[in-house]
Design a protein around this motif. Structure first.
Motif, PDB file in Angstrom:
ATOM      1  N   TYR A 167     109.478  72.444  -3.969  1.00 62.76           N
ATOM      2  CA  TYR A 167     108.704  73.090  -2.846  1.00 62.76           C
ATOM      3  C   TYR A 167     109.128  72.592  -1.465  1.00 62.76           C
ATOM      4  O   TYR A 167     108.339  71.743  -1.014  1.00 62.76           O
ATOM      5  CB  TYR A 167     107.429  73.275  -2.986  1.00 62.76           C
ATOM      6  N   PHE A 226     110.502  74.334   1.373  1.00 60.67           N
ATOM      7  CA  PHE A 226     109.855  75.270   2.430  1.00 60.67           C
ATOM      8  C   PHE A 226     108.778  76.305   1.967  1.00 60.67           C
ATOM      9  O   PHE A 226     108.379  76.805   0.919  1.00 60.67           O
ATOM     10  CB  PHE A 226     111.043  76.377   2.696  1.00 60.67           C
ATOM     11  N   GLN A 250     102.247  81.353   2.640  1.00 58.95           N
ATOM     12  CA  GLN A 250     101.933  80.092   2.854  1.00 58.95           C
ATOM     13  C   GLN A 250     102.010  79.801   4.265  1.00 58.95           C
ATOM     14  O   GLN A 250     101.112  78.902   4.804  1.00 58.95           O
ATOM     15  CB  GLN A 250     102.860  79.186   2.006  1.00 58.95           C
ATOM     16  N   THR A 260     102.659  90.195  -5.605  1.00 59.65           N
ATOM     17  CA  THR A 260     102.803  89.271  -6.828  1.00 59.65           C
ATOM     18  C   THR A 260     104.238  88.622  -6.384  1.00 59.65           C
ATOM     19  O   THR A 260     105.306  89.220  -6.104  1.00 59.65           O
ATOM     20  CB  THR A 260     103.158  90.146  -7.963  1.00 59.65           C
ATOM     21  N   GLY A 261     104.310  87.171  -6.694  1.00 63.02           N
ATOM     22  CA  GLY A 261     105.340  86.341  -6.315  1.00 63.02           C
ATOM     23  C   GLY A 261     105.588  85.783  -5.348  1.00 63.02           C
ATOM     24  O   GLY A 261     106.644  85.402  -5.116  1.00 63.02           O
ATOM     25  N   SER A 262     104.570  85.897  -4.345  1.00 65.64           N
ATOM     26  CA  SER A 262     104.891  85.360  -3.112  1.00 65.64           C
ATOM     27  C   SER A 262     104.396  83.965  -2.833  1.00 65.64           C
ATOM     28  O   SER A 262     104.759  83.315  -1.831  1.00 65.64           O
ATOM     29  CB  SER A 262     104.390  86.441  -2.070  1.00 65.64           C
ATOM     30  N   GLY A 263     103.856  83.359  -3.687  1.00 58.49           N
ATOM     31  CA  GLY A 263     103.526  81.868  -3.700  1.00 58.49           C
ATOM     32  C   GLY A 263     101.779  81.708  -3.114  1.00 58.49           C
ATOM     33  O   GLY A 263     101.401  80.884  -2.548  1.00 58.49           O
ATOM     34  N   LYS A 264     101.199  82.640  -3.668  1.00 56.44           N
ATOM     35  CA  LYS A 264      99.511  82.914  -3.117  1.00 56.44           C
ATOM     36  C   LYS A 264      98.901  81.455  -3.938  1.00 56.44           C
ATOM     37  O   LYS A 264      98.191  81.091  -3.323  1.00 56.44           O
ATOM     38  CB  LYS A 264      98.846  83.941  -3.678  1.00 56.44           C
ATOM     39  N   THR A 265      99.332  81.028  -5.031  1.00 56.28           N
ATOM     40  CA  THR A 265      98.656  80.155  -5.718  1.00 56.28           C
ATOM     41  C   THR A 265      98.653  78.742  -4.914  1.00 56.28           C
ATOM     42  O   THR A 265      97.443  78.189  -4.953  1.00 56.28           O
ATOM     43  CB  THR A 265      99.046  79.915  -7.142  1.00 56.28           C
ATOM     44  N   GLU A 268      99.838  75.795 -12.388  1.00 58.98           N
ATOM     45  CA  GLU A 268     100.317  75.725 -10.818  1.00 58.98           C
ATOM     46  C   GLU A 268      99.366  74.447 -10.232  1.00 58.98           C
ATOM     47  O   GLU A 268     100.109  73.801  -9.706  1.00 58.98           O
ATOM     48  CB  GLU A 268     100.170  76.935 -10.335  1.00 58.98           C
ATOM     49  N   ASP A 289     103.409  86.074 -15.893  1.00 57.57           N
ATOM     50  CA  ASP A 289     104.081  85.477 -14.767  1.00 57.57           C
ATOM     51  C   ASP A 289     105.335  84.825 -15.403  1.00 57.57           C
ATOM     52  O   ASP A 289     105.245  83.667 -16.036  1.00 57.57           O
ATOM     53  CB  ASP A 289     103.504  84.621 -13.854  1.00 57.57           C
ATOM     54  N   ALA A 329     109.606  85.195  -6.054  1.00 60.46           N
ATOM     55  CA  ALA A 329     109.879  84.151  -5.126  1.00 60.46           C
ATOM     56  C   ALA A 329     111.244  84.217  -4.519  1.00 60.46           C
ATOM     57  O   ALA A 329     112.157  83.213  -4.571  1.00 60.46           O
ATOM     58  CB  ALA A 329     109.488  82.656  -5.659  1.00 60.46           C
TER      59      ALA A 329
END
Ligand code: ADP
Ligand code: MG
Length: 460
Positions: free
Chosen positions: A24, A26, A31, A50-55, A91, A308, A337
């Motif tokens: 990770y 960037f 985020q 979904t898949g945008s890096g929310k976790t 994650e 996922d 992502a």
């Protein structure tokens, strides 16, 4: 999209180094928009696909606050399904690698209750789970919520869809009033607004526009005149794309099973995921698909919630969903992502209205293409490079990924590159190995020991 790295945030050097070490470098856009606020302890509503890096957006926030020395539950994350909760926990463990002894416990329905009670008696720092089960533990006083300073509602829209509104409100009655609340959602229907007004304190709202994602999923729609043409159409599509990982969505369990039978007749290996399966079989199905042992997964929407899978290169809608929003959920499973992906939908003669609705909803127009003139290539195969071996020992027998890797490389002499994903469950484990060494691996593991013990090994 600007490429902002994590250095400008008030994070420890160890945290940043660890983020870089897991690749990770960037921040993803969500985020970048969330972290400056959440790290200041502000409440936040984040709307992103979904898949945008929310976790990681909430994970970094709560780990930054966590006091590891204080062995009390400090964060609670509510998720709609067990699969999602497991993914979030995984994650978080990855992001938490830089601090020792962070204990993350999952509390989900559909798995035995008593072991969770036992596990809670040993305390934890972070709990992740589904609302129903967490509420049960709270009601039975299996853990104390007094030290919780962060509450996360992940995929809030889906939790409401699944009827968890009352459970969520009851859970909140148990929590300290002084806390940070973060709400993540792919969509923002009115009922989310009601929920957030009740439980949040002057939240900041951030949103990532969807335009960016639209452009990286190549969507196409094919006209189907008779129902019987659907199977042939899928075979043509698969032959054109030659994907390594595809999910095919059907609207009913029966359609899933029928399509799977058709494919088997054709010599294609497929997995089927729907809610008739036992939880254990569902988990196994996801393992086998994620480690690339099977190129095709046929699923209903309910079963695929929270799935996922990295590098899914094709999503096929065998049936168009009745709801346009479900369409965007389905196709959002490819192109995760920032990667690109393909989504292909079959439009039957009675689906014209659904097709119109979808185009209105996503604000794009598509031509309806035809596959009629394409011939089926009967020689075509989709083979996968990987096979899975099942080992009848897991966490309970203290088997770790390193032990399996060691047995396969040091004892059996396989190359590291011949070994794929290793998944360790409570009572069993799965290891993916390349097809050309599967026999060697199977014989070697069956006749040798792992961690000093003999286990039963099966090919899946
Ligand atoms: P969401 O919850 O928004 O659906 P996830 O949190 O599951 O998305 O993230 C999707 C994928 O992106 C995961 O595989 C995750 O490991 C990866 N990811 C998240 N943040 C970053 C980052 N900053 N750089 C690279 N990959 C990332
Ligand atoms: Mg998520």
């Amino acid at each position: 999209m600007t490429n902002k790295n994590f250095y400008n945030l008030p994070l420890s050097k160890e945290m940043i180094q660890n983020l870089n070490s897991i690749g990770y470098e960037f921040m993803t856009p969500i985020q970048e928009k969330s972290l400056p606020y959440t790290l200041e302890n502000k409440d936040l509503i984040a709307k992103a696909k979904t898949g945008s890096g929310k976790t990681a957006a909430f994970g970094i926030t709560l780990l930054d606050k966590l006091n590891v020395k204080k062995f009390r539950i400090q964060s609670m994350i509510l998720c709609p399904t067990r699969e999602l909760a497991d993914q979030v926990a995984k994650e978080l463990r990855l992001i938490a690698k830089f601090t020792h002894n962070v204990k993350i416990t999952t509390l989900c329905g559909g798995v035995p209750y008593k072991p969770q009670v036992h596990s809670l008696s040993h305390q934890a720092h972070i709990i992740v789970g589904t609302p129903g089960r967490i509420l049960k533990h709270l009601s039975e006083e299996n853990f104390l919520p007094n030290d919780i300073n962060t509450l996360v509602l992940d995929e809030a829209d889906r939790m409401l869809d699944m009827g968890f509104n009352d459970d969520i409100n009851s859970i909140i009655d148990f929590l300290p009033k002084q806390r940070q609340t973060l709400l993540f959602s792919a969509t923002y229907p009115d009922n989310i607004n009601n929920l957030s007004q009740n439980i949040m304190n002057n939240p900041i709202t951030v949103e990532i526009d969807t335009v960016h994602e639209k452009s990286i999923i190549n969507q196409s729609f094919y006209e189907i005149n008779k129902d019987g043409e659907k199977k042939d159409a899928i075979l043509k599509i698969l032959n054109n794309f030659k994907p390594t990982s595809t999910v095919i969505f059907c609207n009913t369990k029966i359609a899933c099973d029928n399509l799977a039978d058709d494919f088997e007749d054709f010599g294609l290996d497929v997995l089927v995921l729907h809610s008739d399966l036992e939880q254990r079989d569902r988990t196994e199905c996801l393992v086998l698909f994620a480690n690339k042992s099977y190129p095709i997964l046929i699923a209903t929407d309910v079963a695929a919630r929270g799935l996922d899978i990295d590098n899914l290169d094709l999503v096929i809608n065998y049936d168009l969903p009745f709801d346009s929003e479900v369409y965007t959920h389905r196709i959002g499973r490819t192109a995760r992502a920032g990667k690109s992906g393909n989504a292909v939908s079959l439009v039957g003669s009675t689906d014209t209205e659904l097709f119109e609705d979808i185009q209105d909803y996503i604000e794009l127009n598509f031509e309806l293409k035809s596959l009629k003139d394409e011939k089926i290539n009967y020689d075509f195969k989709l083979t996968s490079e990987w096979r899975t071996l099942y080992i009848n020992g897991g966490k309970k027998s203290k088997v770790r990924a390193g032990d399996i890797l060691g047995a396969l490389t040091a004892n059996i002499g396989l190359d590291k590159n011949d070994i794929g994903k290793i998944d360790i469950m409570e009572r069993c484990s799965y290891v993916a190995v390349r097809t050309n060494v599967v026999k060697k691996a199977l014989d070697g593991l069956s006749n040798g020991r792992i961690k000093g013990k003999y286990f039963k090994i099966y090919e899946k």
